[in-house]
Design an enzyme around this catalytic site. Structure first.
Site, mmCIF file in Angstrom:
data_model
loop_
_atom_site.group_PDB
_atom_site.id
_atom_site.type_symbol
_atom_site.label_atom_id
_atom_site.label_comp_id
_atom_site.label_asym_id
_atom_site.label_seq_id
_atom_site.Cartn_x
_atom_site.Cartn_y
_atom_site.Cartn_z
ATOM 1 N N GLY A 259 0.854 -1.205 0.000
ATOM 2 C CA GLY A 259 0.000 0.000 0.000
ATOM 3 C C GLY A 259 0.871 1.229 0.000
ATOM 4 O O GLY A 259 2.004 1.195 -0.482
ATOM 5 N N CYS A 262 2.695 5.588 -2.788
ATOM 6 C CA CYS A 262 3.544 5.508 -3.991
ATOM 7 C C CYS A 262 3.395 4.246 -4.825
ATOM 8 O O CYS A 262 2.992 4.311 -5.987
ATOM 9 C CB CYS A 262 4.997 5.707 -3.574
ATOM 10 S SG CYS A 262 5.257 7.302 -2.811
HETATM 11 C C1 UDX Z 1 8.358 3.216 -1.735
HETATM 12 C C2 UDX Z 1 9.747 2.962 -2.286
HETATM 13 O O1 UDX Z 1 10.403 2.005 -1.449
HETATM 14 C C3 UDX Z 1 10.541 4.277 -2.290
HETATM 15 O O2 UDX Z 1 11.818 4.056 -2.866
HETATM 16 C C4 UDX Z 1 9.776 5.310 -3.111
HETATM 17 O O3 UDX Z 1 10.467 6.537 -3.141
HETATM 18 C C5 UDX Z 1 8.392 5.506 -2.533
HETATM 19 O O4 UDX Z 1 7.689 4.262 -2.484
HETATM 20 P P1 UDX Z 1 7.252 3.487 0.627
HETATM 21 O O5 UDX Z 1 5.994 3.759 -0.098
HETATM 22 O O6 UDX Z 1 7.609 4.316 1.810
HETATM 23 O O7 UDX Z 1 8.511 3.617 -0.408
HETATM 24 O O8 UDX Z 1 7.162 1.992 1.099
HETATM 25 P P2 UDX Z 1 8.002 0.630 1.053
HETATM 26 O O9 UDX Z 1 8.873 0.562 2.233
HETATM 27 O O10 UDX Z 1 8.602 0.431 -0.282
HETATM 28 O O11 UDX Z 1 6.788 -0.412 1.235
HETATM 29 C C6 UDX Z 1 5.749 -0.333 0.283
HETATM 30 C C7 UDX Z 1 4.654 -1.324 0.658
HETATM 31 O O12 UDX Z 1 5.152 -2.661 0.480
HETATM 32 C C8 UDX Z 1 4.181 -1.229 2.103
HETATM 33 O O13 UDX Z 1 2.779 -1.431 2.138
HETATM 34 C C9 UDX Z 1 4.882 -2.391 2.787
HETATM 35 O O14 UDX Z 1 4.132 -2.919 3.872
HETATM 36 C C10 UDX Z 1 4.964 -3.412 1.664
HETATM 37 N N1 UDX Z 1 6.104 -4.314 1.806
HETATM 38 C C11 UDX Z 1 7.359 -3.804 1.704
HETATM 39 C C12 UDX Z 1 5.865 -5.670 2.025
HETATM 40 O O15 UDX Z 1 4.717 -6.105 2.134
HETATM 41 N N2 UDX Z 1 6.933 -6.503 2.123
HETATM 42 C C13 UDX Z 1 8.220 -6.046 2.034
HETATM 43 O O16 UDX Z 1 9.149 -6.850 2.163
HETATM 44 C C14 UDX Z 1 8.443 -4.661 1.830
#
Ligand code: UDX
Length: 450
Positions: A259, A262
């Site tokens: 979610g 981004c």
């Molecule tokens: C992301 C990109 O990582 C970042 O480089 C960009 O600039 C903006 O979008 P962010 O939206 O903060 O950053 O979240 P991120 O840490 O990437 O996680 C995105 C989603 O994936 C979250 O809902 C998180 O719970 C989920 N996720 C992430 C997982 O389910 N498993 C994982 O191993 C990593």
């Protein structure tokens, strides 16, 4: 060097704080007067660890200021960084109205050579469009435009800015390239190389990065389901592939779906962008479908674990924000899952360390609680949706005593089934084999045997 940051949102504020920390003089511009007034007093409207202290230190040092008036920031600026919102539209395309409006206002304020750096996530070709808008409005202006996408994660944005794996700059003029090199000179070239490329490549790189990250998450989520059916352990599987340096170990943790502000938005925008020139991305389209199915599948898993019906049941939910260390609930799986649980008759008690204020208007009927134990009181299941660190060290015996039914639905695998079982809790995780306990037992026995 003097820098104007246009837009005091998450990206703009983190960029303003870090660039002023580099020693540059930064003026951050936002059209909302109330927000500007609050920022001047050091009040920070977003939950980003360390940002309040960094902003305050640089305001005190006289390197950072805020204004609602472009004319106060842009004329003196060597670099004007556009960091305004590009929200997703219903049809998935990025809404560029704020970027265009800011470009027009910025054009009117230009005085002397200025590099316009587009930091917002924008569709390929936007740099050229914005350059045309500025040139048409100010044929006399001396400027260059560059694409400078950010790769900041919420909850780790300052560290990501100060220690990026790379800086990407899409630029065509040597003059602008020299200015951007100076802007990022405080970074260690060994740790954070600057990649100079074309504006189109830089714009597309942002989408490609986020789509690839989303693909990894959808991939491990599907393999977690496969692990459950084949008796494998997704945690060992993630390590087994992640130790391959061509794959890497990040973004391989299963969960209820990705979610945030981004990944979902950028993947949807990319799907639209790719279809137009006739190069549709079947992979990214599949990732979005997989992610939507995942959230729905979690509802079924919760209902099954609760004996096939939620009627008259109370479910305690830990975590509403889309990830830890943020108050953002945009596209959080909780926003899709909780209404479905209530539709099926469940009463919801919920706690999140930072996201409840943002979630409250979006989730009618939820009882908001003081902490995890308050939420668990009298509940028939404890559902972990966000892996906040403070949820990793809960007193399981105390939770067992508070729950009406000893069921821990751990959709982030923050607990090991053996830990939960020792406290008398039935643990339902993601991608874990039923015989996981047996493996632990065998390991324990072999260790005892010496
Ligand atoms: C992301 C990109 O990582 C970042 O480089 C960009 O600039 C903006 O979008 P962010 O939206 O903060 O950053 O979240 P991120 O840490 O990437 O996680 C995105 C989603 O994936 C979250 O809902 C998180 O719970 C989920 N996720 C992430 C997982 O389910 N498993 C994982 O191993 C990593």
């Amino acid at each position: 060097m003097r820098i104007a940051i246009i837009g005091a949102g998450h990206v703009g504020l983190v960029s303003a704080a870090c660039l002023s920390q580099f020693g540059f003089t930064v003026t951050c511009v936002d059209s909302q007067h109330r927000k500007v007034a609050a920022l001047r007093t050091g009040e920070v409207p977003i939950h980003e660890p360390g940002l309040d202290r960094l902003l305050a230190a640089n305001i005190d040092a006289g390197r950072l200021s805020f204004t609602a008036d472009m004319a106060e920031a842009v004329p003196e600026a060597d670099v004007a960084m556009l960091a305004v919102a590009t929200p997703g539209r219903e049809d998935g395309r990025a809404d560029l109205s704020f970027v265009r409006q800011a470009a027009r206002q910025l054009a009117d304020a230009l005085d002397g050579y200025t590099v316009l750096a587009i930091r917002s996530t924008v569709p390929v070709g936007t740099c050229r469009e914005i350059a045309a808008i500025v040139r048409e409005r100010r044929p006399d202006a001396d400027f260059d435009i560059v694409s400078n996408p950010e790769f900041l994660r919420e909850g780790a944005a300052i560290s990501d800015f100060m220690h990026p794996d790379r800086v990407v700059v899409g630029v065509e003029s040597a003059r602008a390239r020299a200015v951007m090199s100076a802007l990022y000179r405080p970074l260690s070239p060994a740790e954070s190389p600057i990649l100079f490329t074309t504006p189109e490549t830089a714009e597309l790189a942002k989408y490609a990065a986020n789509c690839f990250l989303a693909t990894r998450v959808a991939f491990i989520n599907e393999f977690a389901d496969l692990c459950e059916r084949l008796g494998a352990d997704v945690r060992d599987l993630a390590r087994a592939i992640g130790l391959d340096r061509r794959i890497g170990r990040h973004h391989l943790r299963p969960g209820p779906g990705f979610g945030g502000a981004c990944l979902p938005k950028d993947a949807a925008a990319l799907v639209r962008t790719a279809r137009q020139p006739g190069a549709p991305s079947a992979v990214v389209e599949a990732v979005l479908h997989s992610n939507a199915r995942r959230k729905a599948a979690m509802v079924g898993r919760i209902v099954d674990a609760c004996g096939g019906s939620l009627a008259g049941k109370t479910v305690a939910v830990l975590g509403i924000a889309f990830k830890p260390a943020t108050d953002t609930v945009r596209e959080s799986p909780a926003l899709a899952i909780l209404p479905e649980l209530m539709k099926r008759g469940a009463a919801i008690r919920a706690f999140d360390p930072a996201g409840m204020e943002n979630a409250r208007p979006l989730l009618d009927g939820v009882a908001w609680c003081r902490d995890a134990y308050d939420a668990a009181t009298g509940a028939d299941a404890l559902l972990v949706l966000t892996e906040w660190n403070q949820f990793r060290a809960l007193d399981l015996d105390r939770l067992r005593a508070l729950l009406r039914t000893p069921l821990l639905l751990d959709l982030r695998n923050i607990y090991d089934p053996a830990q939960a079982a020792a406290a008398g809790l039935r643990h339902v995780g993601l991608g874990l084999p039923p015989q996981r306990l047996a493996v632990l037992h065998r390991v324990a026995v072999s260790q005892d045997a010496g």
